[in-house]
Design a protein around this motif. Structure first.
Motif, PDB file in Angstrom:
ATOM      1  N   ASP A 148      29.471  46.215  38.192  1.00  0.00           N
ATOM      2  CA  ASP A 148      28.109  46.254  37.656  1.00  0.00           C
ATOM      3  C   ASP A 148      27.087  46.787  38.657  1.00  0.00           C
ATOM      4  O   ASP A 148      25.884  46.752  38.395  1.00  0.00           O
ATOM      5  N   GLY A 149      27.560  47.257  39.813  1.00  0.00           N
ATOM      6  CA  GLY A 149      26.656  47.811  40.817  1.00  0.00           C
ATOM      7  C   GLY A 149      26.169  46.811  41.839  1.00  0.00           C
ATOM      8  O   GLY A 149      25.409  47.170  42.740  1.00  0.00           O
ATOM      9  N   LYS A 150      26.620  45.572  41.723  1.00  0.00           N
ATOM     10  CA  LYS A 150      26.162  44.532  42.645  1.00  0.00           C
ATOM     11  C   LYS A 150      27.348  44.013  43.455  1.00  0.00           C
ATOM     12  O   LYS A 150      28.199  43.290  42.948  1.00  0.00           O
ATOM     13  N   TRP A 151      27.390  44.419  44.718  1.00  0.00           N
ATOM     14  CA  TRP A 151      28.435  43.988  45.628  1.00  0.00           C
ATOM     15  C   TRP A 151      27.802  43.425  46.891  1.00  0.00           C
ATOM     16  O   TRP A 151      26.888  44.040  47.457  1.00  0.00           O
ATOM     17  N   SER A 152      28.280  42.296  47.320  1.00  0.00           N
ATOM     18  CA  SER A 152      27.785  41.696  48.549  1.00  0.00           C
ATOM     19  C   SER A 152      28.262  42.495  49.755  1.00  0.00           C
ATOM     20  O   SER A 152      29.440  42.850  49.842  1.00  0.00           O
ATOM     21  N   GLY A 153      27.342  42.799  50.653  1.00  0.00           N
ATOM     22  CA  GLY A 153      27.701  43.502  51.881  1.00  0.00           C
ATOM     23  C   GLY A 153      27.988  44.973  51.711  1.00  0.00           C
ATOM     24  O   GLY A 153      28.598  45.588  52.590  1.00  0.00           O
ATOM     25  N   ALA A 154      27.566  45.570  50.595  1.00  0.00           N
ATOM     26  CA  ALA A 154      27.868  46.980  50.358  1.00  0.00           C
ATOM     27  C   ALA A 154      26.682  47.699  49.722  1.00  0.00           C
ATOM     28  O   ALA A 154      25.941  47.122  48.921  1.00  0.00           O
ATOM     29  N   ASN A 155      26.529  48.965  50.092  1.00  0.00           N
ATOM     30  CA  ASN A 155      25.621  49.860  49.379  1.00  0.00           C
ATOM     31  C   ASN A 155      26.401  50.440  48.201  1.00  0.00           C
ATOM     32  O   ASN A 155      27.569  50.820  48.358  1.00  0.00           O
ATOM     33  N   ALA A 156      25.788  50.502  47.034  1.00  0.00           N
ATOM     34  CA  ALA A 156      26.482  50.980  45.833  1.00  0.00           C
ATOM     35  C   ALA A 156      25.763  52.200  45.261  1.00  0.00           C
ATOM     36  O   ALA A 156      24.552  52.168  45.025  1.00  0.00           O
ATOM     37  N   TYR A 157      26.512  53.284  45.055  1.00  0.00           N
ATOM     38  CA  TYR A 157      25.962  54.521  44.511  1.00  0.00           C
ATOM     39  C   TYR A 157      26.658  54.807  43.171  1.00  0.00           C
ATOM     40  O   TYR A 157      27.865  55.042  43.131  1.00  0.00           O
ATOM     41  N   ARG A 158      25.880  54.778  42.096  1.00  0.00           N
ATOM     42  CA  ARG A 158      26.445  54.981  40.758  1.00  0.00           C
ATOM     43  C   ARG A 158      26.953  56.413  40.620  1.00  0.00           C
ATOM     44  O   ARG A 158      26.266  57.371  40.966  1.00  0.00           O
ATOM     45  N   LEU A 159      28.163  56.556  40.076  1.00  0.00           N
ATOM     46  CA  LEU A 159      28.792  57.863  40.011  1.00  0.00           C
ATOM     47  C   LEU A 159      28.734  58.518  38.640  1.00  0.00           C
ATOM     48  O   LEU A 159      28.359  59.682  38.515  1.00  0.00           O
ATOM     49  N   VAL A 160      29.124  57.782  37.577  1.00  0.00           N
ATOM     50  CA  VAL A 160      29.367  58.458  36.304  1.00  0.00           C
ATOM     51  C   VAL A 160      29.201  57.477  35.150  1.00  0.00           C
ATOM     52  O   VAL A 160      29.482  56.284  35.310  1.00  0.00           O
ATOM     53  N   PRO A 161      28.737  57.925  33.984  1.00  0.00           N
ATOM     54  CA  PRO A 161      28.736  57.054  32.806  1.00  0.00           C
ATOM     55  C   PRO A 161      30.166  56.659  32.431  1.00  0.00           C
ATOM     56  O   PRO A 161      31.075  57.487  32.481  1.00  0.00           O
ATOM     57  N   ASN A 162      30.338  55.401  32.084  1.00  0.00           N
ATOM     58  CA  ASN A 162      31.661  54.891  31.714  1.00  0.00           C
ATOM     59  C   ASN A 162      31.724  54.805  30.191  1.00  0.00           C
ATOM     60  O   ASN A 162      31.323  53.821  29.587  1.00  0.00           O
ATOM     61  N   ILE A 163      32.234  55.864  29.586  1.00  0.00           N
ATOM     62  CA  ILE A 163      32.300  55.981  28.135  1.00  0.00           C
ATOM     63  C   ILE A 163      33.734  55.732  27.680  1.00  0.00           C
ATOM     64  O   ILE A 163      34.661  56.413  28.099  1.00  0.00           O
ATOM     65  N   LEU A 164      33.922  54.738  26.803  1.00  0.00           N
ATOM     66  CA  LEU A 164      35.250  54.416  26.279  1.00  0.00           C
ATOM     67  C   LEU A 164      35.443  55.039  24.901  1.00  0.00           C
ATOM     68  O   LEU A 164      34.549  54.959  24.047  1.00  0.00           O
ATOM     69  N   LEU A 165      36.614  55.632  24.696  1.00  0.00           N
ATOM     70  CA  LEU A 165      36.954  56.181  23.387  1.00  0.00           C
ATOM     71  C   LEU A 165      38.460  56.322  23.284  1.00  0.00           C
ATOM     72  O   LEU A 165      39.143  56.545  24.283  1.00  0.00           O
ATOM     73  N   PRO A 166      39.013  56.181  22.072  1.00  0.00           N
ATOM     74  CA  PRO A 166      40.454  56.368  21.891  1.00  0.00           C
ATOM     75  C   PRO A 166      40.825  57.845  21.982  1.00  0.00           C
ATOM     76  O   PRO A 166      40.064  58.726  21.543  1.00  0.00           O
ATOM     77  N   VAL A 167      42.004  58.116  22.528  1.00  0.00           N
ATOM     78  CA  VAL A 167      42.526  59.479  22.581  1.00  0.00           C
ATOM     79  C   VAL A 167      43.995  59.441  22.181  1.00  0.00           C
ATOM     80  O   VAL A 167      44.676  58.423  22.329  1.00  0.00           O
ATOM     81  N   CYS A 168      44.471  60.572  21.675  1.00  0.00           N
ATOM     82  CA  CYS A 168      45.869  60.660  21.252  1.00  0.00           C
ATOM     83  C   CYS A 168      46.277  62.118  21.215  1.00  0.00           C
ATOM     84  O   CYS A 168      45.466  63.016  21.468  1.00  0.00           O
ATOM     85  N   GLN A 290      29.394  66.172  42.518  1.00  0.00           N
ATOM     86  CA  GLN A 290      30.453  66.462  41.540  1.00  0.00           C
ATOM     87  C   GLN A 290      30.136  65.891  40.170  1.00  0.00           C
ATOM     88  O   GLN A 290      30.564  66.406  39.145  1.00  0.00           O
ATOM     89  N   PHE A 291      29.366  64.792  40.156  1.00  0.00           N
ATOM     90  CA  PHE A 291      29.065  64.115  38.893  1.00  0.00           C
ATOM     91  C   PHE A 291      27.708  64.513  38.314  1.00  0.00           C
ATOM     92  O   PHE A 291      27.355  64.026  37.250  1.00  0.00           O
ATOM     93  N   GLN A 292      26.962  65.335  39.006  1.00  0.00           N
ATOM     94  CA  GLN A 292      25.662  65.737  38.486  1.00  0.00           C
ATOM     95  C   GLN A 292      25.838  66.460  37.159  1.00  0.00           C
ATOM     96  O   GLN A 292      26.688  67.305  37.001  1.00  0.00           O
TER      97      GLN A 292
END
Length: 297
Positions: A148-168, A290-292
């Motif tokens: 969720d972006g909250k880690w003790s003792g760490a800097n957190a940099y959000r990378l990418v939207p986490n989109i869930l979808l089925p694939v086949c 890379q994620f821009q």
């Protein structure tokens, strides 16, 4: 002769033979002309062969001297090249980064060559693990983690939207029209992400009809995606990790519904209690770039 000749004398000979001057060779080697002459005599005595002809104002090589000069030059060039390669390698900065197996295999590793090409002085040592990160106890410089972006003792940099979808596979996609149709299909799961199918099915209202726990389970999402590629069932995917397969048509997203997990997504973590190294700052900037432009929906 089964031993090496006196190497200082060989070095002096190479300089004299290249310059055809004892005086110039002495200047290059930062010694006196007399010292160079003594080294040449030492080498000739060791070999039992005359290498130079000393004229009044000119130095020439004997035929044996010419042959030996070519051999010495080749050997010294090889030594110089080996030294340069070694010192370049030892001057490289090693950056220790941890990621998940699926993230590493399907996204990071295919792109790391471009980072190394642009940053020859930085070597990324990549490891894969599901373990929690503790920068105070572990010798790592950064980690790519899901949370969720909250880690003790760490800097957190959000990378990418986490989109869930089925694939086949394209063939299986023809067997379904709506999410409820999945009740007659095989769902593919990852041990590391047991809740994903439940999240997606609940968002469509099909959770009352489809058992989110049914189907086949694999150790990693990468394995589940491979099973989907082989037509073994429907995998619940993080879209950015299967984007290439969707673009190529190897995988299909049979439904329009997708779930954005919001802040629960991938982050680059770095130690909060350490000054960021230049190498880590370079890697972080590259990774974020890379994620821009990654779509959020």
């Amino acid at each position: 002769m089964d031993r090496l000749p006196p190497l200082n004398a060989v070095r002096a000979f190479e300089a004299v033979a290249r310059r055809l001057s004892i005086t110039i060779a002495a200047t290059e080697l930062h010694v006196t002309p007399g010292a160079v002459s003594r080294q040449i005599r030492t080498l000739e005595d060791a070999l039992g062969i005359q290498l130079l002809v000393r004229g009044h104002r000119q130095i020439t090589l004997t035929r044996a001297g010419e042959d030996y000069y070519r051999a010495v030059t080749k050997a010294m060039d090889g030594l110089r090249e080996a030294t340069v390669r070694l010192t370049r390698r030892t001057r490289r900065t090693q950056l220790k980064v941890r990621a998940y197996t699926t993230f590493a295999m399907r996204w990071l590793i295919p792109r790391l060559s471009s980072f190394h090409a642009a940053n020859a002085g930085i070597e990324v040592l990549l490891t894969a693990s599901l373990d929690e990160v503790d920068f105070r106890r572990e010798d790592i410089d950064g980690a790519i983690r899901l949370g969720d972006g909250k880690w003790s003792g760490a800097n957190a940099y959000r990378l990418v939207p986490n989109i869930l979808l089925p694939v086949c596979s394209p063939a299986l996609a023809k067997q379904v029209r709506k999410p409820a149709d999945l009740q007659r299909q095989v769902l593919l799961h990852s041990i590391a992400r047991p809740e994903d199918w439940g999240f997606w099915l609940a968002s469509t209202g099909a959770d009352k009809l489809v058992d989110a726990r049914s189907g086949m389970t694999y150790q990693s999402s990468a394995m589940a995606y491979m099973a989907a590629l082989e037509g073994q069932g429907f995998a619940i995917a993080q879209r950015f990790l299967v984007e290439d397969d969707l673009t190529s048509g190897k995988l299909v997203a049979p439904f329009r519904q997708a779930v954005d997990m919001g802040d629960f997504t991938y982050y680059l973590l770095t130690p909060a209690d350490r000054a960021e190294s230049t190498s880590m700052a370079t890697f972080r900037a590259w990774l974020l770039a890379q994620f821009q432009g990654t779509a959020a929906g």
